[in-house]
Each structure stands twice: as structure tokens, then as C-alpha cells.
Design an enzyme around this catalytic site. Structure first.
Site, PDB file in Angstrom:
ATOM      1  N   ILE A   1       8.649   6.966  16.461  1.00  0.00           N
ATOM      2  CA  ILE A   1       8.278   7.371  15.907  1.00  0.00           C
ATOM      3  C   ILE A   1       6.903   8.468  15.339  1.00  0.00           C
ATOM      4  CG2 ILE A   1       8.179   7.573  13.100  1.00  0.00           C
ATOM      5  CD1 ILE A   1      10.415   6.278  13.297  1.00  0.00           C
TER       6      ILE A   1
ATOM      7  N   ARG B   1       1.073  14.543  13.587  1.00  0.00           N
ATOM      8  CA  ARG B   1       1.647  14.088  12.415  1.00  0.00           C
ATOM      9  C   ARG B   1       1.523  15.231  11.864  1.00  0.00           C
ATOM     10  NH1 ARG B   1      -0.433   9.274   9.763  1.00  0.00           N
ATOM     11  NH2 ARG B   1       0.986   8.895   8.327  1.00  0.00           N
ATOM     12  N   PRO B   2       2.404  16.542  11.339  1.00  0.00           N
ATOM     13  CA  PRO B   2       2.471  17.491  10.922  1.00  0.00           C
ATOM     14  C   PRO B   2       2.971  17.629   9.938  1.00  0.00           C
ATOM     15  CG  PRO B   2       4.316  17.434  12.650  1.00  0.00           C
ATOM     16  CD  PRO B   2       3.429  16.197  12.651  1.00  0.00           C
ATOM     17  N   VAL B   3       3.061  18.819   8.449  1.00  0.00           N
ATOM     18  CA  VAL B   3       3.746  19.208   7.517  1.00  0.00           C
ATOM     19  C   VAL B   3       4.980  20.060   7.237  1.00  0.00           C
ATOM     20  CG1 VAL B   3       1.733  17.134   6.594  1.00  0.00           C
ATOM     21  CG2 VAL B   3       1.990  20.256   6.756  1.00  0.00           C
ATOM     22  N   ASP B   4       5.067  20.039   7.987  1.00  0.00           N
ATOM     23  CA  ASP B   4       6.328  21.606   8.189  1.00  0.00           C
ATOM     24  C   ASP B   4       7.628  20.604   7.296  1.00  0.00           C
ATOM     25  OD1 ASP B   4       6.856  19.422   9.934  1.00  0.00           O
ATOM     26  OD2 ASP B   4       8.031  20.800  11.333  1.00  0.00           O
ATOM     27  N   LEU B   5       7.636  19.674   7.768  1.00  0.00           N
ATOM     28  CA  LEU B   5       9.005  19.401   6.605  1.00  0.00           C
ATOM     29  C   LEU B   5       9.034  19.268   5.362  1.00  0.00           C
ATOM     30  CD1 LEU B   5      10.710  16.558   9.036  1.00  0.00           C
ATOM     31  CD2 LEU B   5      11.014  19.355   8.916  1.00  0.00           C
TER      32      LEU B   5
ATOM     33  N   ARG C   1      -4.182  11.440   4.462  1.00  0.00           N
ATOM     34  CA  ARG C   1      -3.720  11.569   4.790  1.00  0.00           C
ATOM     35  C   ARG C   1      -1.973  11.965   3.495  1.00  0.00           C
ATOM     36  NH1 ARG C   1      -1.566  14.154   8.651  1.00  0.00           N
ATOM     37  NH2 ARG C   1       0.515  13.801   8.426  1.00  0.00           N
TER      38      ARG C   1
ATOM     39  N   LYS D   1       1.170  -0.733   0.312  1.00  0.00           N
ATOM     40  CA  LYS D   1       0.199   0.219   0.282  1.00  0.00           C
ATOM     41  C   LYS D   1       0.682   1.146  -0.159  1.00  0.00           C
ATOM     42  CE  LYS D   1      -2.020   1.576   4.466  1.00  0.00           C
ATOM     43  NZ  LYS D   1      -1.801   2.910   4.190  1.00  0.00           N
TER      44      LYS D   1
END
Ligand code: EPZ
Length: 429
Positions: free
Chosen positions: A338, A131-135, A102, A22
Site C-alpha cells: 500500500i 501520499r498524493p491526492v490526485d485520485l 492529512r 480513529k
């Protein structure tokens, strides 16, 4: 809502075909946005998440064709999907769609790389943590995208195209590495990605991108170098086997006892987890057809585990391993490094009689003589399947509610386990 009913206690014997991964299929499908030619993917698993992504890509204008079954193919043979993003009709990925999955946030990279603009809803939190998306955003900025956060949307603009740059990840991120790769392949100049994720799914994406004409070196190592090209073309690519599905069934066999050949998969995808399984007392044998797992008699030895990025022990197998440890002859300590909130299965395993204590980022599992079946439910995919594993070994009947979590990531779960002697059925409704 469907439920799964398991009557525990039967050992598993036979063979289980492992599906395509997946977590490789999703970024590969998203990569179809990078070209106006057709991308053919084979060995795509039949899963709810794949269907959801097809809908999301369709919203951007991607046409898809699911190829019919060829003679000799069973429903357990992966599907072939041809994706064509010839005309992108919309560069916006709305909240209603992104919030269902996501990984769909990753469309931001190919959209801004190919069309110079993307507007993608921020995905929000989920059951396993913030679960941020800053990176991911940082990576796009390093490649020259202008980023604006507008009413819950990340708007990325690069009207003159992206340009190569240095992307240094302070933390290993699978999604960040996928995004950096997909953005860099069409950027003007050379990109160096430092502290890249080394997961097999990253290597699979890079291999597919290379077939499409991208120039990538070092995928699978900490430093990946991408030399941008003006355009990519179509290709055909087979999705790699699902290492998490492989590890899940391996743990199920270690738990119930028995002898099962996991077909169409290979040990390099999960060396660390297989070594740990060996330490618990299971026999792990590599064969030409796949991986054979056997445990006959003998108890389950407790083993301490810490999750880590690849090649470490995968967080996506942490819940399943905890299920196994609930029956170990002694105490084990499982540390999750993690995700900060990935222990929701602990309460549910306790309903089956497990003894687990949380201690900061670790769970201390004291093995018990036996588990007893009960109704349970879980709030994410891997937690749900850990309850299936526990149910297979528990005395009596276990009912798992909210089966839609399982349908997101495990193809034909009941059929695959049932064929090996598990007493498992789906109750519709
Ligand atoms: C992928 O998620 C997988 N999803 C997850 O599998 C898997 O658990 C995870 O990698 C780790 O292996 C898919 O491949 C679709 P990350 P991803 O970015 O890419 C932090 C499953 O069950 N981070 O590697 O979202 C983050 O919070 C799923 O199949 C930031 O801080 O994970 C986490 O602590 C669940 N900022 C760590 O990095 C960012 O911008 C690793 O996350 C991005 C991530």
C-alpha cells in the site's frame, strides 16, 4: 517530550476495552459539514487527532459540544461529540492546519458539495510515503467540480452544485472513496463509484450518511451507487470499534503470551489478521463480549503476509505484525503493497536485537530467541506501537521516545496495557 518506559517480559492477562475507531471518527466528523443540523457522534475516542480535527472544523465555523460523562461511564467509554455546521464562515483549510493531519484534506468534498467552493491546502508528504491526492481530485472533477491548483492549494468550484457521475478508481483508495461519497450525496443525479474501498470505515461513513438522509447502496462492495439529494439533516451515530487497535493488542498478547479479552469489538472487522494470528499459534476465540486472544507456552510460528486493501491484511497492522515475527521460530516475509516507505520501524526493531533484511517492497524477518530493551523512537503512529509490542516482550527496559505519535491514535495505551500486567509507564517531560 513524554516518553514511555516498558520493562519487558510480563505476560498480558485480563481485558482491554477497545475504543471507537480513529479512522472512522475522522470522516464522520468531516461529514458534519454536509448539513446545517447537528450531527451527534458517540463512542468517539479521546485522541490528539480528534482534537486536531475539531480545531480544523472550528476554523470553518463548526461548533462542537463534548457531552459530559453520564453516570457509570468511565474515561474509557468513548465521548459524545455534537457538531453543528449551521454557518460556514470560511471555506479555506490553510496549510498550517492541513499539514498537521492529512485526513483534514477530505473537508474539500463536503465544502464544495454544500457551498460550491473550497480551498484546501495540499497536504504534502509524510513519514510513510508521498501520499498524493490526485485520485481525490479526479473524483471531484468527475462530479463536475472545476479544479485549480493555486500556490499549494487545491481550489474546487461548483457554483451550480455538483452533478452525479461515474468515478472509476484505478487503485483502491480509502480517502478517495470517502471524498467521492461525501461529494456525491448532495450532487444532482446518480453517482457510481467503481473499485471503491471496502474498509469498515467506509461502511460506517455510508451508514451515518444514510441516517442523515443520503441514498447510498453497495457500501462495503466494489461498486457504490449514490443518488444525490438536495439536503441532509442531523443524525446520531455510534463510531464503530477500532479494528487496528483490536489487532494491535491481539498481536501484543500473541507476543508476550497470556490471555486477554478484547471487549466491545468484533472479528468481522479484521478476519484476515485474526486468521494470520491463529496461524502463528495464538488461540483466537470469538465471544459475545468481544475477542479472546490466548497464547500459553508454545513458540510463535513464522507466517508470510502481504498487505492489501480490506478484506486483506491491513497496512496499519504491518509494523505490529513485524514486531511479533521478530520472535518467531523461523523466517517470515512481510510484503507492503500500500505505501512505498512504511518500513521505518525496521531500524528501530533492529536496535532491540531483531534480524530484519529489506528486499524491495518486502521485509525478511528472521526470528531471534530474545529481544533486549533499548531506547527507540519512531516516526509514525503504527511504527511507534510496534516498538511498544516489541518492548513488552524484550528483556529489560525499553524507552520509546516521541510518544505524541502514539497519542494520535491509541487511547489510554499505558492504562489499558498496565491493567493486564504490563510494566509500562509514561515519563513526562
Ligand atoms: C487511510 O489513508 C488511513 N487513514 C491510513 O491510516 C491507512 O493506512 C490507509 O487508508 C490505507 O488503509 C485514515 O483513514 C485517516 P489511501 P488514506 O488513499 O486514505 C495511493 C493510520 O496510521 N493514493 O487508501 O490516505 C496512496 O499513496 C493511517 O491510521 C494515490 O496514489 O490512504 C496509497 O499508496 C496511516 N493517489 C494508496 O493509494 C491518491 O489520490 C492507498 O491510500 C490517493 C491515494
Amino acid at each position: 517530550m513524554d516518553r514511555i518506559r516498558i520493562t519487558g517480559g510480563a505476560p498480558l492477562n485480563g481485558s482491554i476495552p477497545i475504543s471507537g475507531a480513529k479512522n472512522a471518527a475522522l470522516p464522520l466528523m468531516i461529514a458534519s459539514l454536509l448539513t446545517d443540523d447537528t450531527l451527534e457522534l458517540t463512542n468517539v475516542p479521546r485522541l490528539a487527532d480528534i482534537q486536531a480535527l475539531l480545531r480544523i472544523l472550528g476554523n470553518h465555523g463548526v461548533d462542537h459540544l463534548v457531552a459530559g460523562k453520564r453516570p457509570g461511564q468511565t474515561s474509557e467509554t468513548g465521548q459524545t461529540i455534537r457538531l453543528s455546521a449551521r454557518t460556514i464562515i470560511d471555506t479555506t483549510a490553510p496549510y498550517e492546519l492541513v499539514s498537521t493531519m492529512r485526513a483534514s484534506f477530505w473537508v474539500i468534498a463536503p465544502l464544495v458539495a454544500r457551498l460550491g467552493e473550497a480551498r484546501v491546502s495540499m497536504p504534502g508528504g509524510c513519514a510513510i510515503g508521498t501520499r498524493p491526492v490526485d485520485l481525490l481530485i479526479m473524483a471531484l472533477e468527475r462530479l463536475g467540480a472545476d479544479i485549480e491548483i493555486d500556490r499549494g492549494y487545491v481550489v474546487a468550484r461548483a457554483p451550480k452544485g455538483l452533478r452525479g457521475g461515474e468515478v472509476i478508481f484505478p487503485k483502491v483508495t480509502v480517502g478517495g472513496t470517502h471524498v467521492a461519497l461525501m461529494a456525491a450525496v448532495l450532487a444532482n443525479g446518480t453517482t457510481v463509484i467503481e473499485n471503491a474501498a471496502r474498509e469498515p470505515e467506509i461502511v460506517d461513513l455510508a451508514a451515518c450518511l444514510a441516517k442523515m438522509g443520503a441514498k447510498i447502496s453497495g457500501a462495503g462492495s466494489k461498486q457504490v451507487v449514490v443518488e444525490g439529494v438536495p439536503r441532509l439533516h442531523g443524525a446520531s451515530h455510534e463510531v464503530l470499534p477500532d479494528r487496528i487497535e483490536t489487532g494491535t493488542y491481539a498481536m501484543a498478547v500473541a507476543m508476550t503470551g497470556g490471555d486477554v479479552l478484547l471487549e466491545n469489538t468484533h472479528p468481522d472487522l479484521l478476519r484476515n489478521a485474526l486468521e494470520v494470528l491463529g496461524e502463528t499459534g495464538a488461540d483466537v476465540i470469538s465471544t459475545n463480549e468481544g475477542i479472546r486472544i490466548r497464547r500459553n507456552g508454545g513458540g510463535i510460528a513464522p507466517v508470510d503476509v502481504t498487505t492489501d486493501p480490506f478484506p486483506g491484511f491491513p497496512t496499519d497492522l504491518q509494523a505490529q505484525f513485524m514486531a511479533l515475527m521478530t520472535r518467531a521460530k523461523g523466517t517470515s516475509r512481510i510484503r507492503e503493497t500500500i505505501f512505498e516507505n512504511r518500513f521505518m520501524h525496521v531500524q528501530e526493531l533492529a536496535r532491540l536485537g531483531a534480524h530484519i533484511r529489506l528486499d524491495g517492497d518486502a521485509a525478511v524477518v528472521e526470528g531471534v530467541e530474545k529481544l533486549k530493551g533499548a531506547p527507540v523512537m519512531a516516526t509514525d503512529l503504527r511504527a511507534s506501537v510496534s516498538l511498544v509490542i516489541a518492548g513488552l516482550a524484550a528483556e529489560g527496559e525499553t524507552t520509546i521516545n516521541r510518544v505524541y505519535h502514539l497519542d494520535r491514535g491509541f487511547e489510554a495505551l499505558e492504562a489499558k496495557l498496565g491493567r493486564c500486567g504490563a510494566r509500562i509507564e509514561r515519563i513526562r517531560g
